[in-house]
Design a protein around this motif. Structure first.
Motif, short mmCIF file in Angstrom:
data_model
loop_
_atom_site.label_atom_id
_atom_site.label_comp_id
_atom_site.label_asym_id
_atom_site.label_seq_id
_atom_site.Cartn_x
_atom_site.Cartn_y
_atom_site.Cartn_z
N LEU A 40 23.21 52.63 48.18
CA LEU A 40 22.90 52.67 46.75
C LEU A 40 24.08 53.21 45.95
N ALA A 41 24.83 54.13 46.54
CA ALA A 41 26.01 54.65 45.84
C ALA A 41 27.05 53.55 45.62
N PHE A 42 27.26 52.70 46.61
CA PHE A 42 28.22 51.61 46.45
C PHE A 42 27.70 50.56 45.45
N LEU A 43 26.39 50.31 45.46
CA LEU A 43 25.83 49.38 44.48
C LEU A 43 25.98 49.91 43.05
N SER A 44 25.96 51.22 42.89
CA SER A 44 26.09 51.82 41.56
C SER A 44 27.49 51.65 40.99
N LEU A 45 28.46 51.33 41.84
CA LEU A 45 29.82 51.16 41.36
C LEU A 45 29.95 49.97 40.41
N LEU A 46 29.15 48.93 40.60
CA LEU A 46 29.26 47.74 39.76
C LEU A 46 28.96 48.05 38.30
N PRO A 47 27.80 48.62 37.95
CA PRO A 47 27.58 48.94 36.53
C PRO A 47 28.55 49.98 36.00
N ILE A 48 29.02 50.90 36.85
CA ILE A 48 30.00 51.89 36.39
C ILE A 48 31.29 51.20 35.96
N VAL A 49 31.74 50.24 36.76
CA VAL A 49 32.97 49.50 36.42
C VAL A 49 32.77 48.68 35.15
N LEU A 50 31.61 48.04 35.00
CA LEU A 50 31.34 47.24 33.79
C LEU A 50 31.31 48.12 32.55
N ILE A 51 30.69 49.28 32.64
CA ILE A 51 30.67 50.19 31.48
C ILE A 51 32.08 50.62 31.10
N SER A 52 32.94 50.75 32.09
CA SER A 52 34.29 51.23 31.84
C SER A 52 35.18 50.18 31.20
N ILE A 53 34.97 48.90 31.52
CA ILE A 53 35.90 47.86 31.04
C ILE A 53 35.38 47.08 29.84
N LEU A 54 34.05 47.05 29.64
CA LEU A 54 33.52 46.26 28.54
C LEU A 54 33.98 46.72 27.16
N PRO A 55 34.17 48.03 26.89
CA PRO A 55 34.61 48.43 25.56
C PRO A 55 36.00 47.95 25.17
N PHE A 56 36.83 47.52 26.10
CA PHE A 56 38.16 47.05 25.74
C PHE A 56 38.04 45.80 24.85
N PRO A 57 38.79 45.77 23.74
CA PRO A 57 38.65 44.65 22.77
C PRO A 57 38.85 43.28 23.39
N ARG A 58 39.83 43.13 24.27
CA ARG A 58 40.10 41.81 24.84
C ARG A 58 38.93 41.30 25.67
N ILE A 59 38.16 42.23 26.26
CA ILE A 59 37.01 41.82 27.08
C ILE A 59 35.77 41.67 26.22
N SER A 60 35.52 42.62 25.32
CA SER A 60 34.31 42.56 24.49
C SER A 60 34.33 41.38 23.53
N SER A 61 35.52 40.86 23.21
CA SER A 61 35.60 39.73 22.28
C SER A 61 35.41 38.38 22.97
N LEU A 62 35.25 38.37 24.28
CA LEU A 62 35.09 37.11 24.98
C LEU A 62 33.77 36.44 24.65
#
Length: 465
Positions: free
Chosen positions: A289-311
Motif C-alpha cells: 500500500l505504501a508503494f501504491l500511495s506513491l502514484l497520487p503523491i507524484v501526481l500531486i507534486s507535478i500537476l501544479p506546474f503550468p506546463r502540465i496543468s495547461s495540457l
C-alpha cells in the motif's frame, strides 16, 4: 578419669570423620555433570551447557523471565551464529524453543536442520522460562561450528522488548532486542558425561564483564515519527492555510515540507525492512500500500506546474480528489505498519483515534473550501463556481475588465444610468411639445437617450434636431 581405650576409640572416630569429609567433595564432583554456566543476577538468567564426550549431543539448561523473548547464541556477532530463542507458547502456559540462524545483523530465521528435544521439567514455572533440552546436531551448522576445544568460545545473548510475544510457531516474528551482550564460555570444562546441568547462580567456566548494551531502534522510530508528523500535523495545517490564508506561498512551502518528510520516511522504511524476516521481501500489505500511495503523491507534486496543468482543463480539478485519496492511503498504510511492527494494542488504538479525528477534520475543511472558495481565489476574484470548473462567459469577463479599466463600480454605473435615463425623459417631454427647443435629443420614449449611449460607447456621434 581418662582411659586409654576410650581415648583411642575417640581418635579413630575423628579419623574416620576426616576421611569421609575428604572423600565427600570428590564424590559430589564426580556425580555433578560437566558444565559451564553463564548467570545474570539482575534478570536471574542462567544458561548452562554440557557437551557429551561419547556422542554429538549438547545438553542445555536455560532459565529467564518469561516477559518476552530471550536468546543465547554461539558466536562473536549475530552473523552466522546459532541461537536458541525462547518465547511463550500461544496459550502462554508453555515455552517455545526456536533454534535460529542469523545471516547478518538482522532478525534470525528458524533453522530446520537443528533438532532440539525438550525434556520433562520444561515450561513456564513461576513466570520463568525453564528449559531442559538435548540438541542432537548442534555442533555444526551453515557457515559455523561449535569449537569444543575452545576454552574461551565467544557467545552472545539478547533480551526482547517488554511487550508479550505468544506463539507456537518456530519462526514467529521478533521485535528488535532492547539489551544485548557478550561473554565467553569454556567448552573444555563443559565436556563430560552427557547430562543436563542443574540450576546454579554461580559463573562456571565463563568470562563476563557484567555489562549489557541498551539498544534503540532509532531508524524505525524516525520512520514512524516523520510519517505521523506529515499526516497529522503538517497535512491539516496545510489545508487550513490553503482555505483561510491569502498567501499561496505558505501553502506551497508547507506542501514541500510534507513531501520532504514523506520522502525521508519512505527511505527509512525501506532501510528498516531489511532487518526483519517479515519485511525483507517487500510483500507485506503495509509495503504494498505504501508503494501504491506513491502514484497520487507524484501526481500531486507535478500537476501544479503550468506546463502540465495547461495540457487539459480537467487536470487542475484533480488536485482535491488526489489529496483526499493520498491522505486515505497513507493513513491506512500507517495502521498496517503498526501491525507489521507488532506494536501493542494501546498504541494501535491511539493511532486509530488520531487518524479518524484528523481525517474527519480535513474532510470538513475541504468541503467548506469547496463551497466558499479558497482565500487566495476570493482575493483574485475567482468564485467557488469557477473553482468547480464552471468558467464565466467570455462576454462577461470582457465587461468586467472594461469596467475595471474605466474605474466604474456597480454603484457609480447605476447612478449614471439613472441620470441618463432622466435626460431621455426630458427629451421625450420636449418632443411631445412639437419638437420645439432645438436641444432635444434622439432617444425619447422609454429607452435611454443618446447621452447614455455616449457614456457606454465613446466616440459614437450624437445627432441633434
Amino acid at each position: 578419669m581418662f582411659r586409654f581405650g576410650e581415648g583411642f576409640g575417640m581418635g579413630r572416630g575423628i579419623a574416620v570423620l576426616v576421611a569421609i569429609l575428604a572423600i565427600l567433595p570428590s564424590t559430589i564432583l564426580a556425580q555433578a555433570p560437566a558444565a559451564s554456566t553463564f548467570y545474570i543476577s539482575d534478570t536471574e538468567t542462567q544458561f548452562s551447557l554440557n557437551i557429551a564426550n561419547d556422542s554429538s549431543d549438547v545438553s542445555i539448561y536455560f532459565t529467564s523471565p518469561a516477559y518476552s523473548w530471550v536468546a543465547v547464541g554461539f558466536g562473536e556477532n549475530m552473523k552466522d551464529s546459532l541461537m536458541f530463542v525462547l518465547y511463550p507458547s500461544k496459550d502462554g502456559k508453555n515455552v517455545t524453543i526456536s533454534p535460529r540462524l542469523a545471516t547478518g545483523h538482522s532478525e534470525p530465521g528458524h533453522e530446520n536442520s537443528i533438532q532440539l528435544e525438550a525434556l520433562p521439567g520444561t515450561g513456564i514455572i513461576d513466570d520463568m522460562f525453564v528449559v531442559k533440552a538435548v540438541c542432537k546436531n548442534c555442533r555444526v551448522w551453515t557457515d559455523g561450528f561449535l569449537d569444543v576445544k575452545n576454552a574461551a568460545h565467544p557467545m552472545i545473548f539478547a533480551f526482547g522488548p517488554g511487550n508479550r510475544l505468544q506463539s507456537d510457531s518456530l519462526d514467529a516474528p521478533l521485535r528488535r532486542h532492547v539489551r544485548f551482550g557478550r561473554f565467553t564460555m569454556d567448552m573444555q570444562a563443559a565436556t563430560g558425561k552427557s547430562e543436563v546441568p542443574g540450576a546454579s547462580q554461580a559463573l562456571a567456566g565463563v568470562t563476563f564483564d557484567g555489562e549489557m548494551t541498551r539498544d534503540h531502534d532509532r531508524m524505525n522510530l524516525a520512520h514512524a515519527v516523520l510519517g505521523c508528523l506529515a499526516l497529522f500535523v503538517l497535512w491539516p495545517l496545510n489545508v487550513v492555510c490553503a482555505g483561510f490564508l491569502k498567501k499561496i506561498g505558505i501553502h506551497i512551502g508547507i506542501s514541500v515540507f510534507i513531501l520532504v518528510f514523506l520522502i525521508i520516511s519512505y527511505a527509512l522504511g525501506i532501510a528498516t525492512s531489511g532487518e526483519f524476516n517479515r519485511s525483507k521481501t517487500f510483500t507485506s500489505p503495509h509495503q504494498i500500500l505504501a508503494f501504491l500511495s506513491l502514484l497520487p503523491i507524484v501526481l500531486i507534486s507535478i500537476l501544479p506546474f503550468p506546463r502540465i496543468s495547461s495540457l487539459h482543463t480537467l487536470l487542475p480539478r484533480l488536485h482535491t480528489p488526489l489529496v483526499s485519496a493520498t491522505l486515505t492511503l497513507l493513513i491506512l498504510t500507517g495502521g498496517l505498519g503498526l501491525h507489521l511492527s507488532s506494536q501493542s494494542t494501546p498504541i494501535i488504538m491511539a493511532y486509530t483515534a488520531i487518524a479518524l479525528g484528523v481525517f474527519v477534520f480535513v474532510v470538513l475543511l475541504q468541503t467548506c473550501i469547496k463551497r466558499r472558495g479558497s482565500a487566495y481565489a476570493r482575493q483574485n476574484g475567482t468564485s467557488a463556481r469557477r473553482l468547480r470548473g464552471e468558467e464565466d462567459d467570455e462576454e462577461d469577463l470582457v465587461m468586467k475588465a472594461w469596467k475595471v479599466g474605466r474605474g466604474m463600480d456597480g454603484t457609480h454605473g447605476q447612478s449614471q444610468s439613472q441620470q441618463s435615463f432622466g435626460s431621455g425623459q426630458q427629451g421625450q417631454q420636449g418632443h411631445g411639445r412639437g419638437n420645439s427647443g432645438g436641444n432635444n435629443l434622439y432617444g425619447g420614449g422609454t429607452m435611454p437617450g443618446p447621452q447614455y449611449m455616449l457614456n457606454m460607447h465613446p466616440g459614437v456621434p450624437v445627432h441633434r434636431w
